[in-house]
Write a protein that holds these residues in place. Structure first.
Motif, PDB file in Angstrom:
ATOM      1  N   SER A  22      34.988  38.728  30.459  1.00 45.99           N
ATOM      2  CA  SER A  22      34.961  39.437  31.765  1.00 45.99           C
ATOM      3  C   SER A  22      34.870  41.254  30.287  1.00 45.99           C
ATOM      4  CB  SER A  22      36.620  39.174  32.223  1.00 45.99           C
ATOM      5  OG  SER A  22      35.996  38.771  32.768  1.00 45.99           O
ATOM      6  N   TYR A  23      34.345  42.545  31.002  1.00 46.08           N
ATOM      7  CA  TYR A  23      34.454  44.044  30.337  1.00 46.08           C
ATOM      8  C   TYR A  23      34.699  44.263  31.461  1.00 46.08           C
ATOM      9  CZ  TYR A  23      31.451  41.140  27.316  1.00 46.08           C
ATOM     10  OH  TYR A  23      31.057  40.383  26.174  1.00 46.08           O
ATOM     11  N   PRO A  24      36.420  44.353  31.849  1.00 45.68           N
ATOM     12  CA  PRO A  24      36.580  45.776  32.909  1.00 45.68           C
ATOM     13  C   PRO A  24      36.483  46.989  32.253  1.00 45.68           C
ATOM     14  CG  PRO A  24      38.719  44.144  31.781  1.00 45.68           C
ATOM     15  CD  PRO A  24      36.989  44.285  30.731  1.00 45.68           C
ATOM     16  N   SER A  25      35.994  47.441  31.312  1.00 46.24           N
ATOM     17  CA  SER A  25      35.629  48.706  31.151  1.00 46.24           C
ATOM     18  C   SER A  25      34.339  48.963  31.770  1.00 46.24           C
ATOM     19  CB  SER A  25      35.325  49.297  29.793  1.00 46.24           C
ATOM     20  OG  SER A  25      34.403  48.720  28.846  1.00 46.24           O
ATOM     21  N   GLU A  26      34.143  47.825  31.973  1.00 44.91           N
ATOM     22  CA  GLU A  26      32.410  48.129  32.705  1.00 44.91           C
ATOM     23  C   GLU A  26      32.609  47.482  34.049  1.00 44.91           C
ATOM     24  OE1 GLU A  26      29.580  45.748  30.078  1.00 44.91           O
ATOM     25  OE2 GLU A  26      30.139  47.054  28.735  1.00 44.91           O
ATOM     26  N   ASN A  27      33.342  47.799  34.667  1.00 44.13           N
ATOM     27  CA  ASN A  27      33.891  46.937  35.981  1.00 44.13           C
ATOM     28  C   ASN A  27      33.359  45.321  36.299  1.00 44.13           C
ATOM     29  OD1 ASN A  27      35.223  48.907  37.021  1.00 44.13           O
ATOM     30  ND2 ASN A  27      33.459  49.672  37.571  1.00 44.13           N
ATOM     31  N   VAL A  57      37.665  43.594  46.241  1.00 43.22           N
ATOM     32  CA  VAL A  57      38.562  44.857  47.257  1.00 43.22           C
ATOM     33  C   VAL A  57      37.815  46.552  46.346  1.00 43.22           C
ATOM     34  CG1 VAL A  57      40.441  45.814  45.732  1.00 43.22           C
ATOM     35  CG2 VAL A  57      41.068  43.496  47.500  1.00 43.22           C
ATOM     36  N   GLY A  58      37.280  46.643  47.434  1.00 50.34           N
ATOM     37  CA  GLY A  58      36.830  47.685  47.153  1.00 50.34           C
ATOM     38  C   GLY A  58      35.851  48.391  47.025  1.00 50.34           C
ATOM     39  N   PHE A  59      35.330  46.768  47.246  1.00 48.80           N
ATOM     40  CA  PHE A  59      33.516  46.234  47.866  1.00 48.80           C
ATOM     41  C   PHE A  59      33.173  45.777  48.595  1.00 48.80           C
ATOM     42  CE2 PHE A  59      34.657  47.439  43.234  1.00 48.80           C
ATOM     43  CZ  PHE A  59      33.389  49.051  42.410  1.00 48.80           C
ATOM     44  N   ARG A  91      33.459  43.367  40.944  1.00 49.57           N
ATOM     45  CA  ARG A  91      33.797  44.473  40.377  1.00 49.57           C
ATOM     46  C   ARG A  91      35.264  45.292  40.202  1.00 49.57           C
ATOM     47  NH1 ARG A  91      29.335  47.258  43.498  1.00 49.57           N
ATOM     48  NH2 ARG A  91      29.298  46.087  45.071  1.00 49.57           N
ATOM     49  N   SER A  92      36.328  44.408  41.631  1.00 50.85           N
ATOM     50  CA  SER A  92      36.975  45.728  41.293  1.00 50.85           C
ATOM     51  C   SER A  92      38.053  44.553  40.543  1.00 50.85           C
ATOM     52  CB  SER A  92      37.799  45.199  42.336  1.00 50.85           C
ATOM     53  OG  SER A  92      38.247  44.126  43.211  1.00 50.85           O
ATOM     54  N   ASN A 120      42.513  32.819  46.086  1.00 55.49           N
ATOM     55  CA  ASN A 120      42.512  34.413  44.873  1.00 55.49           C
ATOM     56  C   ASN A 120      42.496  34.732  43.703  1.00 55.49           C
ATOM     57  OD1 ASN A 120      43.766  35.234  47.434  1.00 55.49           O
ATOM     58  ND2 ASN A 120      46.076  34.207  46.511  1.00 55.49           N
ATOM     59  N   LEU A 121      41.655  35.922  43.700  1.00 52.58           N
ATOM     60  CA  LEU A 121      41.418  35.906  42.331  1.00 52.58           C
ATOM     61  C   LEU A 121      41.357  37.147  42.012  1.00 52.58           C
ATOM     62  CD1 LEU A 121      37.112  35.606  43.335  1.00 52.58           C
ATOM     63  CD2 LEU A 121      39.115  33.714  41.862  1.00 52.58           C
ATOM     64  N   LEU A 122      42.459  37.085  40.637  1.00 53.93           N
ATOM     65  CA  LEU A 122      43.085  38.713  40.285  1.00 53.93           C
ATOM     66  C   LEU A 122      43.148  37.936  38.860  1.00 53.93           C
ATOM     67  CD1 LEU A 122      45.003  41.089  40.464  1.00 53.93           C
ATOM     68  CD2 LEU A 122      46.898  38.839  40.423  1.00 53.93           C
ATOM     69  N   SER A 123      42.703  39.473  38.129  1.00 49.61           N
ATOM     70  CA  SER A 123      42.243  39.511  37.054  1.00 49.61           C
ATOM     71  C   SER A 123      43.745  39.997  36.020  1.00 49.61           C
ATOM     72  CB  SER A 123      41.464  40.753  36.607  1.00 49.61           C
ATOM     73  OG  SER A 123      42.269  41.613  36.795  1.00 49.61           O
ATOM     74  N   GLU A 124      43.993  39.182  34.653  1.00 45.88           N
ATOM     75  CA  GLU A 124      44.549  39.086  33.826  1.00 45.88           C
ATOM     76  C   GLU A 124      45.063  40.635  34.549  1.00 45.88           C
ATOM     77  OE1 GLU A 124      44.487  36.560  30.893  1.00 45.88           O
ATOM     78  OE2 GLU A 124      44.643  34.165  32.083  1.00 45.88           O
ATOM     79  N   VAL A 125      44.560  41.456  33.484  1.00 44.53           N
ATOM     80  CA  VAL A 125      44.035  42.759  32.799  1.00 44.53           C
ATOM     81  C   VAL A 125      45.341  43.484  33.841  1.00 44.53           C
ATOM     82  CG1 VAL A 125      43.028  44.552  31.860  1.00 44.53           C
ATOM     83  CG2 VAL A 125      41.872  42.727  31.996  1.00 44.53           C
ATOM     84  N   LEU A 126      44.245  43.413  35.388  1.00 46.54           N
ATOM     85  CA  LEU A 126      45.347  44.199  36.694  1.00 46.54           C
ATOM     86  C   LEU A 126      46.957  43.869  36.976  1.00 46.54           C
ATOM     87  CD1 LEU A 126      42.079  44.617  38.325  1.00 46.54           C
ATOM     88  CD2 LEU A 126      43.154  46.329  37.227  1.00 46.54           C
TER      89      LEU A 126
END
Length: 128
Positions: A22-27, A57-59, A91-92, A120-126
């Protein structure tokens, strides 16, 4: 773990955030999901098709359809199971997935749909 039984076929899903890819800075948020399909019925079955509904979410929603799973149309005898893993990119970093498999009754050759439970899908970063 998320599980659901439809027509004596149990589908269980264990999602996992894949931080290495994953690359959060690149969504770009990648999730792996392990699926186990158990035949608790009284006839052998074959997975013919899949249909996924992916919510980001958002897309919004994306629908994915195709033959079998991971390039296979596996047969699952009575009392046996089939396990595989795949992945999805959001992307979110927040969303969910659900779906259906088209299954063939190997005894009568009839087809029917079974549910893939919503997970559910929830990234650790968020989530920190």
């Amino acid at each position: 773990m998320f599980s659901k039984i439809t027509s004596n076929i149990k589908v269980s899903v264990v999602p996992e955030y894949d931080s290495k890819n994953s690359y959060p800075s690149e969504n770009r948020y990648v999730f792996k999901y392990n699926i186990n399909i158990e035949n608790e019925g009284d006839f052998d079955v074959k997975i013919m098709k899949r249909k996924w509904l992916i919510f980001d979410v958002g897309f919004g929603y994306t629908e994915i359809t195709g033959d079998g799973v991971i390039g296979l149309t596996p047969e699952i005898p009575v009392g046996e199971n089939f396990t595989y893993f795949s992945n999805v990119m959001l992307r979110s970093g927040v969303g969910n997935m659900s779906g259906k498999y088209l299954i063939k009754n190997m005894k009568t050759q009839e087809t029917f749909e079974i549910d893939i439970p919503k997970f559910n899908l929830l990234s650790e970063v968020l989530s920190n």
